[in-house]
Write a protein that holds these residues in place. Structure first.
Motif, PDB file in Angstrom:
ATOM      1  N   PRO A  71      34.516  36.831  32.213  1.00 45.04           N
ATOM      2  CA  PRO A  71      35.037  36.842  33.582  1.00 45.04           C
ATOM      3  C   PRO A  71      34.828  35.497  34.281  1.00 45.04           C
ATOM      4  O   PRO A  71      33.739  34.935  34.256  1.00 45.04           O
ATOM      5  CB  PRO A  71      34.222  37.944  34.264  1.00 45.04           C
ATOM      6  CG  PRO A  71      33.886  38.883  33.154  1.00 45.04           C
ATOM      7  CD  PRO A  71      33.639  37.982  31.968  1.00 45.04           C
TER       8      PRO A  71
ATOM      9  N   LEU B 297      40.098  33.207  38.840  1.00 44.17           N
ATOM     10  CA  LEU B 297      41.508  32.974  38.519  1.00 44.17           C
ATOM     11  C   LEU B 297      42.060  32.019  39.572  1.00 44.17           C
ATOM     12  O   LEU B 297      42.080  32.350  40.763  1.00 44.17           O
ATOM     13  CB  LEU B 297      42.274  34.301  38.537  1.00 44.17           C
ATOM     14  CG  LEU B 297      43.773  34.248  38.300  1.00 44.17           C
ATOM     15  CD1 LEU B 297      44.069  33.756  36.890  1.00 44.17           C
ATOM     16  CD2 LEU B 297      44.388  35.614  38.507  1.00 44.17           C
TER      17      LEU B 297
ATOM     18  N   LEU C  25      41.976  42.023  34.851  1.00 48.21           N
ATOM     19  CA  LEU C  25      42.005  41.249  36.083  1.00 48.21           C
ATOM     20  C   LEU C  25      41.543  42.074  37.275  1.00 48.21           C
ATOM     21  O   LEU C  25      41.980  43.206  37.463  1.00 48.21           O
ATOM     22  CB  LEU C  25      43.444  40.774  36.326  1.00 48.21           C
ATOM     23  CG  LEU C  25      43.680  40.050  37.628  1.00 48.21           C
ATOM     24  CD1 LEU C  25      44.053  38.607  37.348  1.00 48.21           C
ATOM     25  CD2 LEU C  25      44.770  40.729  38.423  1.00 48.21           C
ATOM     26  N   TRP C  26      40.630  41.490  38.037  1.00 52.27           N
ATOM     27  CA  TRP C  26      40.265  42.028  39.346  1.00 52.27           C
ATOM     28  C   TRP C  26      40.941  41.117  40.359  1.00 52.27           C
ATOM     29  O   TRP C  26      40.643  39.924  40.430  1.00 52.27           O
ATOM     30  CB  TRP C  26      38.749  42.030  39.528  1.00 52.27           C
ATOM     31  CG  TRP C  26      38.332  42.307  40.936  1.00 52.27           C
ATOM     32  CD1 TRP C  26      38.605  43.428  41.677  1.00 52.27           C
ATOM     33  CD2 TRP C  26      37.580  41.448  41.791  1.00 52.27           C
ATOM     34  NE1 TRP C  26      38.071  43.315  42.937  1.00 52.27           N
ATOM     35  CE2 TRP C  26      37.437  42.094  43.038  1.00 52.27           C
ATOM     36  CE3 TRP C  26      37.019  40.182  41.643  1.00 52.27           C
ATOM     37  CZ2 TRP C  26      36.755  41.535  44.117  1.00 52.27           C
ATOM     38  CZ3 TRP C  26      36.344  39.625  42.700  1.00 52.27           C
ATOM     39  CH2 TRP C  26      36.206  40.297  43.921  1.00 52.27           C
TER      40      TRP C  26
ATOM     41  N   LEU D 151      35.128  45.033  36.248  1.00 53.06           N
ATOM     42  CA  LEU D 151      35.460  43.909  35.366  1.00 53.06           C
ATOM     43  C   LEU D 151      34.248  43.514  34.533  1.00 53.06           C
ATOM     44  O   LEU D 151      34.341  43.364  33.308  1.00 53.06           O
ATOM     45  CB  LEU D 151      35.951  42.715  36.189  1.00 53.06           C
ATOM     46  CG  LEU D 151      36.258  41.442  35.406  1.00 53.06           C
ATOM     47  CD1 LEU D 151      37.440  41.643  34.472  1.00 53.06           C
ATOM     48  CD2 LEU D 151      36.514  40.283  36.362  1.00 53.06           C
TER      49      LEU D 151
ATOM     50  N   HIS E  77      39.148  37.166  36.131  1.00 55.38           N
ATOM     51  CA  HIS E  77      39.770  37.787  34.961  1.00 55.38           C
ATOM     52  C   HIS E  77      39.032  37.381  33.698  1.00 55.38           C
ATOM     53  O   HIS E  77      38.217  36.478  33.691  1.00 55.38           O
ATOM     54  CB  HIS E  77      41.256  37.411  34.878  1.00 55.38           C
ATOM     55  CG  HIS E  77      41.502  35.948  34.629  1.00 55.38           C
ATOM     56  ND1 HIS E  77      42.591  35.484  33.954  1.00 55.38           N
ATOM     57  CD2 HIS E  77      40.792  34.835  34.957  1.00 55.38           C
ATOM     58  CE1 HIS E  77      42.573  34.172  33.878  1.00 55.38           C
ATOM     59  NE2 HIS E  77      41.485  33.753  34.480  1.00 55.38           N
TER      60      HIS E  77
ATOM     61  N   ALA F 143      48.445  42.113  31.009  1.00 61.36           N
ATOM     62  CA  ALA F 143      47.341  42.107  31.970  1.00 61.36           C
ATOM     63  C   ALA F 143      47.241  43.448  32.681  1.00 61.36           C
ATOM     64  O   ALA F 143      48.254  44.015  33.103  1.00 61.36           O
ATOM     65  CB  ALA F 143      47.538  40.992  32.992  1.00 61.36           C
TER      66      ALA F 143
ATOM     67  N   THR G 168      44.899  45.583  35.730  1.00 65.46           N
ATOM     68  CA  THR G 168      43.971  45.399  36.840  1.00 65.46           C
ATOM     69  C   THR G 168      42.862  46.436  36.812  1.00 65.46           C
ATOM     70  O   THR G 168      43.034  47.542  36.299  1.00 65.46           O
ATOM     71  CB  THR G 168      44.692  45.482  38.204  1.00 65.46           C
ATOM     72  OG1 THR G 168      45.343  46.744  38.315  1.00 65.46           O
ATOM     73  CG2 THR G 168      45.700  44.372  38.364  1.00 65.46           C
TER      74      THR G 168
ATOM     75  N   GLU H 264      44.520  40.785  29.027  1.00 63.86           N
ATOM     76  CA  GLU H 264      43.829  40.258  30.200  1.00 63.86           C
ATOM     77  C   GLU H 264      43.381  41.428  31.067  1.00 63.86           C
ATOM     78  O   GLU H 264      44.143  42.364  31.308  1.00 63.86           O
ATOM     79  CB  GLU H 264      44.763  39.354  31.003  1.00 63.86           C
ATOM     80  CG  GLU H 264      44.123  38.772  32.244  1.00 63.86           C
ATOM     81  CD  GLU H 264      45.070  37.878  33.029  1.00 63.86           C
ATOM     82  OE1 GLU H 264      44.561  37.080  33.838  1.00 63.86           O
ATOM     83  OE2 GLU H 264      46.304  37.975  32.855  1.00 63.86           O
TER      84      GLU H 264
END
Length: 133
Positions: free
Chosen positions: A105, A108, A129-130, A87, A115, A78, A80, A127
């Protein structure tokens, strides 16, 4: 009390079946840069400036795909992104390039973090991810 002696990940080594294509995925889809190559192994090192991946070519063909429900090993990796707009932008770029996407998106665990999960050309689950505001 025991304190951690480590300070994060220096690099993560991934065995890939499509070395050039996997390196191109990280460079073109996520904007990473190539750090170096080792033609004798072979391997390509890519980085986003914080994390480095060592992409190692499989030695045998055909490679056995990883099954996240049956094998011990890397379930996914993952990364970020700084904001929700990034994203969504990555998602659009992945779609336009025809990258296999497990899910678009979505929140999560109830949000506000969001994500997505996609697959690199070698089948590695990635993955994006925000983490939220």
């Amino acid at each position: 009390m025991v304190f951690p002696v480590t300070k994060g990940i220096h690099h993560l080594g991934l065995t890939v079946s499509r070395l050039e294509e996997s390196a191109a995925f990280f460079k073109s889809m996520l904007g990473w840069h190539e750090v170096k190559r080792r033609d004798d192994y072979p391997a390509i090192f890519v980085s986003d400036g914080t994390v480095m991946l060592t992409l190692w070519a499989t030695k045998e063909a055909p490679a056995t795909p990883f099954d996240k429900n049956r094998n011990v090993g890397l379930h996914h990796v993952a990364f970020t992104v700084p904001d929700e707009a990034t994203l969504n932008s990555v998602y659009e770029r992945l779609q336009q390039a025809g990258v296999p996407i497990e899910f678009a998106p979505e929140p999560l665990v109830g949000g506000p973090a969001k994500h997505l999960i996609c697959y690199d050309p070698s089948g590695i689950r990635v993955e994006i991810l925000w983490p939220g505001p």
